[in-house]
Design a protein around this motif. Sequence first.
Motif, PDB file in Angstrom:
ATOM      1  N   SER A   1      -9.973  -0.088   5.495  1.00  9.58           N
ATOM      2  CA  SER A   1     -11.305   0.369   5.082  1.00  9.58           C
ATOM      3  C   SER A   1     -11.590   1.778   5.590  1.00  9.58           C
ATOM      4  CB  SER A   1     -12.378  -0.589   5.596  1.00  9.58           C
ATOM      5  OG  SER A   1     -12.201  -1.874   5.053  1.00  9.58           O
TER       6      SER A   1
ATOM      7  N   ARG B   1      -8.122  -2.239  16.079  1.00 13.08           N
ATOM      8  CA  ARG B   1      -9.298  -1.401  16.340  1.00 13.08           C
ATOM      9  C   ARG B   1      -8.878  -0.008  16.817  1.00 13.08           C
ATOM     10  NH1 ARG B   1     -15.139  -2.090  19.013  1.00 13.08           N
ATOM     11  NH2 ARG B   1     -15.510   0.108  18.990  1.00 13.08           N
TER      12      ARG B   1
ATOM     13  N   THR C   1      -9.878   3.371  14.857  1.00 13.44           N
ATOM     14  CA  THR C   1     -10.603   4.418  15.577  1.00 13.44           C
ATOM     15  C   THR C   1      -9.840   5.739  15.551  1.00 13.44           C
ATOM     16  OG1 THR C   1     -11.603   2.760  17.017  1.00 13.44           O
ATOM     17  CG2 THR C   1     -11.620   5.021  17.809  1.00 13.44           C
TER      18      THR C   1
ATOM     19  N   VAL D   1     -17.859   2.314  14.976  1.00  9.74           N
ATOM     20  CA  VAL D   1     -18.747   1.469  15.781  1.00  9.74           C
ATOM     21  C   VAL D   1     -18.778   0.037  15.241  1.00  9.74           C
ATOM     22  CG1 VAL D   1     -21.175   1.111  16.414  1.00  9.74           C
ATOM     23  CG2 VAL D   1     -20.158   3.383  16.567  1.00  9.74           C
ATOM     24  N   ARG D   2     -18.755  -0.093  13.949  1.00  7.75           N
ATOM     25  CA  ARG D   2     -18.827  -1.420  13.321  1.00  7.75           C
ATOM     26  C   ARG D   2     -17.463  -2.111  13.245  1.00  7.75           C
ATOM     27  NH1 ARG D   2     -23.768  -3.135  11.907  1.00  7.75           N
ATOM     28  NH2 ARG D   2     -25.233  -1.502  11.399  1.00  7.75           N
ATOM     29  N   THR D   3     -16.465  -1.475  13.806  1.00  6.91           N
ATOM     30  CA  THR D   3     -15.097  -2.014  13.860  1.00  6.91           C
ATOM     31  C   THR D   3     -14.561  -2.419  12.490  1.00  6.91           C
ATOM     32  OG1 THR D   3     -15.805  -4.278  14.382  1.00  6.91           O
ATOM     33  CG2 THR D   3     -15.380  -2.790  16.242  1.00  6.91           C
ATOM     34  N   TRP D   4     -14.614  -1.487  11.563  1.00 15.18           N
ATOM     35  CA  TRP D   4     -14.027  -1.731  10.248  1.00 15.18           C
ATOM     36  C   TRP D   4     -12.522  -1.855  10.383  1.00 15.18           C
ATOM     37  CZ3 TRP D   4     -16.429   1.733   5.896  1.00 15.18           C
ATOM     38  CH2 TRP D   4     -17.788   1.455   5.787  1.00 15.18           C
TER      39      TRP D   4
ATOM     40  N   ALA E   1     -19.845   5.460  11.986  1.00 12.28           N
ATOM     41  CA  ALA E   1     -20.395   4.116  11.786  1.00 12.28           C
ATOM     42  C   ALA E   1     -19.272   3.105  11.571  1.00 12.28           C
ATOM     43  CB  ALA E   1     -21.348   4.113  10.593  1.00 12.28           C
ATOM     44  N   ALA E   2     -18.250   3.520  10.851  1.00 10.44           N
ATOM     45  CA  ALA E   2     -17.105   2.627  10.632  1.00 10.44           C
ATOM     46  C   ALA E   2     -16.407   2.326  11.955  1.00 10.44           C
ATOM     47  CB  ALA E   2     -16.135   3.260   9.638  1.00 10.44           C
TER      48      ALA E   2
END
Length: 133
Positions: A95, A5, A9, A88-91, A85-86
């Motif tokens: 990705s 993560r 980030t 926050v959504r923990t892509w 968004a990626a």
Amino acid sequence: MGPERLAATSIAAIFIVTELVVTVVLAVVSWRAATGRLARNQLTGIRTPSTMRSDQAWVAGHQAAWRLAPLYAANALIACSLLLAAMVRTWSTGSVVILGIVCLVVFVGMALCIAVIAGKAARRATAHHDGPP
């Protein structure tokens, strides 16, 4: 926050900063050249054969590009929103990298299209200026 993560980030943050910096630089250069504050040169600005033909063509091309500057801002807003968004959504890191590259490719494609439009505007300005009296 796990290492995956943290990496995702960090990568998203790098893409966001890059997108914002490049957007600001292109907008400022377009504005300065369109208003005559940035003279025709070999380092910055839209340097197509048609925009480099004359000072009048340089300004005309950059005025056309400046009118499209809101597209730079819209693209940056969308890209940054997607990257946030990626985050926050923990892509996954992969990705996020793919999304960041896609956002930059879209930006480069848009910049190339704007350069073509600027070149056409510069050719029209030169043709109008070089035409019969």
